[in-house]
Design a protein around this motif. Sequence first.
Motif, mmCIF file in Angstrom:
data_model
loop_
_atom_site.group_PDB
_atom_site.id
_atom_site.type_symbol
_atom_site.label_atom_id
_atom_site.label_comp_id
_atom_site.label_asym_id
_atom_site.label_seq_id
_atom_site.Cartn_x
_atom_site.Cartn_y
_atom_site.Cartn_z
ATOM 1 N N ILE A 50 46.579 39.084 51.310
ATOM 2 C CA ILE A 50 46.097 37.732 51.061
ATOM 3 C C ILE A 50 45.586 37.156 52.375
ATOM 4 O O ILE A 50 46.357 36.911 53.303
ATOM 5 C CB ILE A 50 47.201 36.819 50.501
ATOM 6 C CG1 ILE A 50 47.851 37.434 49.261
ATOM 7 C CG2 ILE A 50 46.619 35.447 50.160
ATOM 8 C CD1 ILE A 50 49.022 36.626 48.724
ATOM 9 N N ASP A 51 44.280 36.991 52.451
ATOM 10 C CA ASP A 51 43.560 36.476 53.627
ATOM 11 C C ASP A 51 43.608 37.462 54.792
ATOM 12 O O ASP A 51 44.546 38.254 54.942
ATOM 13 C CB ASP A 51 44.059 35.097 54.037
ATOM 14 C CG ASP A 51 43.618 34.003 53.068
ATOM 15 O OD1 ASP A 51 42.633 34.226 52.341
ATOM 16 O OD2 ASP A 51 44.260 32.943 53.029
ATOM 17 N N CYS A 52 42.556 37.399 55.585
ATOM 18 C CA CYS A 52 42.366 38.387 56.658
ATOM 19 C C CYS A 52 41.753 37.668 57.856
ATOM 20 O O CYS A 52 40.538 37.664 58.034
ATOM 21 C CB CYS A 52 41.459 39.519 56.157
ATOM 22 S SG CYS A 52 41.347 40.932 57.256
ATOM 23 N N LEU A 72 42.668 39.626 48.715
ATOM 24 C CA LEU A 72 42.435 38.350 48.040
ATOM 25 C C LEU A 72 42.131 37.306 49.110
ATOM 26 O O LEU A 72 42.851 37.212 50.100
ATOM 27 C CB LEU A 72 43.673 37.906 47.256
ATOM 28 C CG LEU A 72 44.359 38.927 46.351
ATOM 29 C CD1 LEU A 72 45.579 38.288 45.678
ATOM 30 C CD2 LEU A 72 43.397 39.468 45.309
ATOM 31 N N ILE A 73 41.073 36.525 48.906
ATOM 32 C CA ILE A 73 40.690 35.512 49.886
ATOM 33 C C ILE A 73 40.825 34.134 49.243
ATOM 34 O O ILE A 73 40.215 33.848 48.212
ATOM 35 C CB ILE A 73 39.249 35.722 50.384
ATOM 36 C CG1 ILE A 73 39.104 37.090 51.083
ATOM 37 C CG2 ILE A 73 38.838 34.598 51.320
ATOM 38 C CD1 ILE A 73 39.872 37.224 52.370
ATOM 39 N N VAL A 81 39.182 34.647 57.090
ATOM 40 C CA VAL A 81 38.260 35.743 56.745
ATOM 41 C C VAL A 81 37.741 36.545 57.929
ATOM 42 O O VAL A 81 37.223 37.654 57.738
ATOM 43 C CB VAL A 81 37.038 35.225 55.948
ATOM 44 C CG1 VAL A 81 37.471 34.533 54.668
ATOM 45 C CG2 VAL A 81 36.160 34.307 56.786
ATOM 46 N N ILE A 82 37.869 36.035 59.142
ATOM 47 C CA ILE A 82 37.115 36.642 60.239
ATOM 48 C C ILE A 82 37.647 38.020 60.644
ATOM 49 O O ILE A 82 36.998 38.760 61.376
ATOM 50 C CB ILE A 82 37.056 35.677 61.452
ATOM 51 C CG1 ILE A 82 35.807 35.942 62.311
ATOM 52 C CG2 ILE A 82 38.331 35.754 62.279
ATOM 53 C CD1 ILE A 82 34.510 35.690 61.600
ATOM 54 N N ASP A 97 34.921 51.767 49.442
ATOM 55 C CA ASP A 97 34.726 50.372 49.791
ATOM 56 C C ASP A 97 36.020 49.588 49.553
ATOM 57 O O ASP A 97 36.766 49.877 48.611
ATOM 58 C CB ASP A 97 33.616 49.756 48.934
ATOM 59 C CG ASP A 97 32.264 50.427 49.144
ATOM 60 O OD1 ASP A 97 32.149 51.224 50.097
ATOM 61 O OD2 ASP A 97 31.347 50.159 48.351
ATOM 62 N N MET A 98 36.259 48.576 50.375
ATOM 63 C CA MET A 98 37.449 47.737 50.214
ATOM 64 C C MET A 98 37.182 46.652 49.168
ATOM 65 O O MET A 98 36.270 45.847 49.332
ATOM 66 C CB MET A 98 37.815 47.079 51.539
ATOM 67 C CG MET A 98 39.040 46.180 51.457
ATOM 68 S SD MET A 98 40.566 47.058 51.007
ATOM 69 C CE MET A 98 40.832 48.038 52.515
ATOM 70 N N PRO A 99 37.966 46.611 48.093
ATOM 71 C CA PRO A 99 37.779 45.557 47.089
ATOM 72 C C PRO A 99 38.210 44.196 47.638
ATOM 73 O O PRO A 99 39.289 44.058 48.215
ATOM 74 C CB PRO A 99 38.703 45.990 45.939
ATOM 75 C CG PRO A 99 39.017 47.435 46.201
ATOM 76 C CD PRO A 99 38.982 47.596 47.681
ATOM 77 N N ILE A 100 37.364 43.194 47.465
ATOM 78 C CA ILE A 100 37.651 41.817 47.839
ATOM 79 C C ILE A 100 37.507 40.939 46.609
ATOM 80 O O ILE A 100 36.521 41.040 45.877
ATOM 81 C CB ILE A 100 36.706 41.325 48.947
ATOM 82 C CG1 ILE A 100 36.926 42.125 50.234
ATOM 83 C CG2 ILE A 100 36.889 39.834 49.214
ATOM 84 C CD1 ILE A 100 35.979 41.746 51.356
ATOM 85 N N TYR A 101 38.485 40.062 46.386
ATOM 86 C CA TYR A 101 38.493 39.171 45.231
ATOM 87 C C TYR A 101 38.510 37.730 45.728
ATOM 88 O O TYR A 101 39.429 37.317 46.448
ATOM 89 C CB TYR A 101 39.720 39.432 44.355
ATOM 90 C CG TYR A 101 39.755 40.821 43.742
ATOM 91 C CD1 TYR A 101 39.348 41.028 42.426
ATOM 92 C CD2 TYR A 101 40.185 41.909 44.486
ATOM 93 C CE1 TYR A 101 39.367 42.298 41.868
ATOM 94 C CE2 TYR A 101 40.207 43.181 43.948
ATOM 95 C CZ TYR A 101 39.797 43.374 42.631
ATOM 96 O OH TYR A 101 39.821 44.633 42.092
ATOM 97 N N THR A 102 37.495 36.964 45.328
ATOM 98 C CA THR A 102 37.427 35.574 45.781
ATOM 99 C C THR A 102 36.403 34.797 44.967
ATOM 100 O O THR A 102 35.719 35.356 44.095
ATOM 101 C CB THR A 102 37.106 35.502 47.289
ATOM 102 O OG1 THR A 102 37.344 34.187 47.764
ATOM 103 C CG2 THR A 102 35.677 35.930 47.578
#
Length: 255
Positions: A50-52, A72-73, A81-82, A97-102
């Motif tokens: 959760i968040d990066c 998850l963002i 996010v940065i 690929d890395m899955p991102i959900y937002t």
Amino acid sequence: MKLKFLGTGTSQGVPVIGCKDEVCTSKDLKDRRFRASALITSNSGKKILIDCGPDFRMQMLDNDESQVDAVLITHEHTDHVIGLDDLRPIIFRNKKDMPIYTLPRVVHEIKNKFPYAFTEIKYPGVPTFEINEIGAEKFTVENVEITPIPVMHYKLPILGFKFKNLCYITDASFFPEETFPLLKDLDVLIINCLRKAPEHISHFVLPEILELNKILKPKKIYLTHISHEFGLHEIVQKELPENIFLAYDGLEIEF
């Protein structure tokens, strides 16, 4: 399932550069806070981030973590996010690929921040992402059902995330009316709490959390996104109601 707090600090982190107050100079490791982030471990061992933020690399190294299966963002602010570029070694090792959900709006901002990751012809070594736009509906990641929780960060609509009977919310200052039923009688509510006082335009402070505790009646509340203005962990924890806890970096809870 488990949740590990990778970071429990504000956008500046704790200690704050150049600050010499008692929190920023504390030797207690619980007073040292990376930017807010958490890592969910599913019952099957899958890792959902959760968040990066900007501390992601050191958060993973300090916690001896090496895998992320999805991200998850909550929203697009830099401290959330940065760090996405630092997912590269995990993406390369996973060979996908890395899955991102937002939210769709956040997708647009991520593409603006990392244009090189979304060009048709990519430079060798750039991160690659699988973008998944989400809204108000439940969705499933690695066999984990997730409920998006709409909250407001001042005037910006952002998301919290609910897993089973645990909810993770950061950077909120207001709950829309439709959100309250989603938060009633939780086992665990994780929520941002910037400081004791005064009120803040875009973050909850302690008196507001105490009122939410009465309304929502969760079994436990863990506070995150904590600033150096809140005070020393050891002292503040003794002042809180028995069901409210200051989270700290590296804390892991089961749910």
